[in-house]
Design a protein around this motif. Structure first.
Motif, PDB file in Angstrom:
ATOM      1  N   SER A 116      49.958  -3.655  23.767  1.00 51.53           N
ATOM      2  CA  SER A 116      50.936  -3.149  24.740  1.00 51.53           C
ATOM      3  C   SER A 116      50.895  -3.930  26.040  1.00 51.53           C
ATOM      4  O   SER A 116      51.908  -4.447  26.494  1.00 51.53           O
ATOM      5  CB  SER A 116      50.680  -1.677  25.055  1.00 51.53           C
ATOM      6  N   CYS A 117      49.715  -4.018  26.671  1.00 49.73           N
ATOM      7  CA  CYS A 117      49.647  -4.663  27.993  1.00 49.73           C
ATOM      8  C   CYS A 117      49.248  -6.138  27.889  1.00 49.73           C
ATOM      9  O   CYS A 117      49.490  -6.909  28.804  1.00 49.73           O
ATOM     10  CB  CYS A 117      48.677  -3.914  28.900  1.00 49.73           C
ATOM     11  N   CYS A 162      44.800  -5.718  23.894  1.00 45.42           N
ATOM     12  CA  CYS A 162      45.756  -4.645  23.621  1.00 45.42           C
ATOM     13  C   CYS A 162      47.158  -5.221  23.377  1.00 45.42           C
ATOM     14  O   CYS A 162      47.589  -6.116  24.098  1.00 45.42           O
ATOM     15  CB  CYS A 162      45.760  -3.705  24.825  1.00 45.42           C
ATOM     16  N   HIS A 200      40.909   2.767  26.287  1.00 48.75           N
ATOM     17  CA  HIS A 200      42.090   1.987  26.672  1.00 48.75           C
ATOM     18  C   HIS A 200      43.304   2.422  25.847  1.00 48.75           C
ATOM     19  O   HIS A 200      44.392   2.618  26.382  1.00 48.75           O
ATOM     20  CB  HIS A 200      41.840   0.484  26.490  1.00 48.75           C
ATOM     21  N   CYS A 259      45.226   2.279  29.182  1.00 49.93           N
ATOM     22  CA  CYS A 259      46.208   1.185  29.185  1.00 49.93           C
ATOM     23  C   CYS A 259      47.252   1.398  30.287  1.00 49.93           C
ATOM     24  O   CYS A 259      47.791   2.500  30.417  1.00 49.93           O
ATOM     25  CB  CYS A 259      46.899   1.114  27.826  1.00 49.93           C
ATOM     26  N   PRO A 260      47.555   0.354  31.075  1.00 46.20           N
ATOM     27  CA  PRO A 260      48.572   0.502  32.118  1.00 46.20           C
ATOM     28  C   PRO A 260      49.925   0.968  31.557  1.00 46.20           C
ATOM     29  O   PRO A 260      50.679   1.641  32.247  1.00 46.20           O
ATOM     30  CB  PRO A 260      48.703  -0.912  32.694  1.00 46.20           C
TER      31      PRO A 260
HETATM   32 ZN   LIG Z   1      46.813  -2.031  27.108  1.00 45.17          ZN
END
Ligand SMILES: [Zn+2]
Length: 164
Positions: A48-49, A46, A58, A63-64
């Protein structure tokens, strides 16, 4: 699946939103993991994370980086949502609970578009505005579908036979 499609098609949201939800249910969105499977890219992590592989769940709620967003939306219990491994089961659960399904679909559409815009370096709504923006879009699409028959009626009422 046909029953699910009928339910999605029956939602009072724009067709593009219905199509996106349907693609997410079928796991056919071009997430990074799906692109790895299609041999388009080799790294499925991912953006983003940068920790986990980005599959549909996700990208849309696991996703965190989306944790704070989903926690602030009280309509849906984030703890429960995160337990779903497939988006299909999750959406079925949202449908069964009848918990603001149209708003949920709109949020999913906005989150997916936000993700795409970020990847392309395009401007996008900040996460804390996504829910508010989704509500506004939903109101707009409802009012536009409601105004259509009235408009038609007015046209029919004002029409008269033309004079010679
Ligand atoms: Zn993520």
């Amino acid at each position: 699946m046909k029953l699910l499609w009928n339910k999605i098609w029956g939602l009072k949201v724009q067709n593009k939103v219905k199509h996106l939800v349907w693609k997410a249910c079928k796991n056919s969105l071009p997430t990074k993991l799906n692109l790895v499977r299609r041999k388009v890219i080799t790294d499925g992590r991912c953006d983003s994370c940068k920790q986990q592989h980005e599959d549909v769940t996700h990208a849309l709620y696991g996703c965190p980086a989306l944790d704070d967003f989903w926690k602030q939306t009280k309509t849906w219990n984030h703890g429960v949502l995160k337990k779903f491994i497939s988006f299909l089961d999750l959406f079925d659960f949202i449908l069964a609970g009848n918990s603001e399904v149209e708003l949920f679909a709109m949020v999913i559409w906005n989150l997916w578009n936000r993700r795409n815009n970020l990847k392309l370096g395009k401007p996008s709504h900040p996460l804390d505005k996504v829910l508010e923006h989704s509500r506004e879009q939903l109101l707009e699409s409802h009012s536009s579908t409601l105004s259509l028959p009235i408009h038609r009626q007015q046209q029919a009422a004002t029409w008269t036979t033309p004079e010679q």
